[in-house]
Design an enzyme around this catalytic site. Sequence first.
Site, PDB file in Angstrom:
ATOM      1  N   SER A 312      -9.614 -30.624 -49.570  1.00 47.13           N
ATOM      2  CA  SER A 312      -9.437 -31.167 -50.911  1.00 47.13           C
ATOM      3  C   SER A 312      -8.495 -30.151 -51.663  1.00 47.13           C
ATOM      4  CB  SER A 312     -11.047 -31.068 -51.681  1.00 47.13           C
ATOM      5  OG  SER A 312     -11.419 -29.623 -51.410  1.00 47.13           O
ATOM      6  N   ASP A 448       2.346 -17.065 -31.851  1.00 44.29           N
ATOM      7  CA  ASP A 448       3.057 -17.818 -30.954  1.00 44.29           C
ATOM      8  C   ASP A 448       4.487 -17.898 -31.125  1.00 44.29           C
ATOM      9  OD1 ASP A 448       3.098 -19.137 -28.384  1.00 44.29           O
ATOM     10  OD2 ASP A 448       2.567 -21.089 -29.372  1.00 44.29           O
TER      11      ASP A 448
END
Length: 619
Positions: A312, A448
């Site tokens: 939201s 990563d």
Amino acid sequence: MKLNFFSPLLFIISLPYLHNLHNVQAQPSTIGYNCTASNQSSSNTCQTYAFYRATPPDFLDLASIADLFSISRPMISNPSNISAPNSTLIPDQSLFVPIRCSCNTLNSSLTLSYAGLNYTIRSGDTFYLVSTHSFQNLTTYQSVEAVNPTFNPIRLEPGDVITFPIFCRCPNASQVRNQVNYLISYVYQTSDNLSRIASRFGSSVQSIIDINGNNISPADTIFIPVSRLPNLTQPIAPRLAPERDDRDGTTVGLGIGLGICGLILCLVCGIWYYREGLMKKKERKYRDEEKGQKGVKELLKGEEVTLMADVSGCLDKYKVFRIDDLRDATDGFDDKCIVQGSVYKGCIDGEWYAIKKMKWNAYEELKILQKVNHGNLVRLEGFCIDPEEANCYLVYEFVENGSLYSWLHENKNNEKLSWKTRLRIAIDVANGLQYIHEHTRPKVVHKDIKSSNILLDSNMRAKIANFGLAKSGCNAITMHIVGTQGYIAPEYLLDGVVSTKMDVFSFGVVLLELVSGKEAIDEGGNVLWDSVGGILDGNEERKLKKLREWMDQYLVNESSSSAMMESAMGVVAVGVACLNKDPTRRPSMVEIVYALSKSDDLFFDVSEDGLSPRQVIAR
């Protein structure tokens, strides 16, 4: 200009580090246990056992463990002294798992003793994770790579069937004569000592040393000689005594009484009750059907509301796409539209997007992406929720020229990146990391960083992509180790420490890729950072000679000017500093950006919007 531009970082690079560079990332180094027909049993194969521990959440029942080892549940429960194969295990419960050990020839110079188990790769699996988590260090990822030479360990696809070699040994003729019938495969733990192990298995310390040597470390697979399997003492599951219901007799008597009364009432009022009962039954049926339909509608609506509630806070910042638009853009998510993994290329209203398909686990990634806005980070354009399949789709800007990995290592169009372009890419990535490390609150750790997660736009400017593993906040500890082999920082691999310095380590590997043109880990399982060890040793002439031999030969042929070589040497020095085993001695991204930007070979303005493809690509 000499390397004095790098002076802010010189305190980081020390001779002891360079001397011990090969120890930067402590990982299993063995690919297995050599064997020959002469040092195994006469048949060169044997039935033996591996000691295994039940671990949550995936391996707390015999069914999942039996599936992992491709055997039946009774084959584990019988030697493990478990009476009920269907019983639930407790964490760390001891088990004996039977395996078939044999001597296997991989090539003319390599013969290993192991039990080969077929494992089907699932999404997120790596050789390292399966070896350490599922098989609990009973093998190593190096051994898996050696046994499966046709598979690229950094490009595994779900459904790939991989042979995992479980370390084992068969007793030789001399051991058999001494009544050694089994050599149990056992992974040495940090809390273990040989005396305790020998006592538990009914063996002796000296016999264990005779087979395994005296230099045993945690996570090593050792072999325990026994004449028979010891009797494992298993925890007794609590049994609940059947609960006596004192109301049983009353219920029976009441039932008989009600039956008699009912019979009398039926004789007196049968017709009236029949009519009234039939009317009420119909009314109740209609009421239940109406309630059921309403409940299903509310349930479906509630699921969608729950999914939307998670994001939201993003509704006013990003565009919410319709699932039909995404399906049309990707021809129903056809494989021909796949860019990489689960990322699709699609055109919506004349604009090209990269569409990342996910199960409903995008909340963390969205939470981080809504906090960041930088030219060197791939921009999130919007998202889509498909409550019917519980999928979430993240819609990113489409970065035209693909990944740095494809330019450095795949070379599909025989195009090479010039040194200026590579240096510009290094600075772009450093700027992106500096932003998420220094200008977000709390700090963001990407976790990563690798060449395949660095994308190049139409001007060959770099953008960091894929925040799927990113973490908001740092200096945390995790037991769930994720990442890519060859890029993982040692403190994260060993202790699960999450900090911005793990991104610095991975960035150091990317710098070495840019200079050398080599992959972070080769087909033999050798990591790139292990090959840079001696380049910074010796006088300037010796350094430059070793650098020319090590770096991408295209760059050497492109230009052998002293300016380019000094610039490349500076980048290697930055990379080596990033790879320091001690994370506190690695430079910050602020220092790295400063050092890289001082290179003499950076002839263009660092604030320039971009370069034309002709300036940055050579054919």
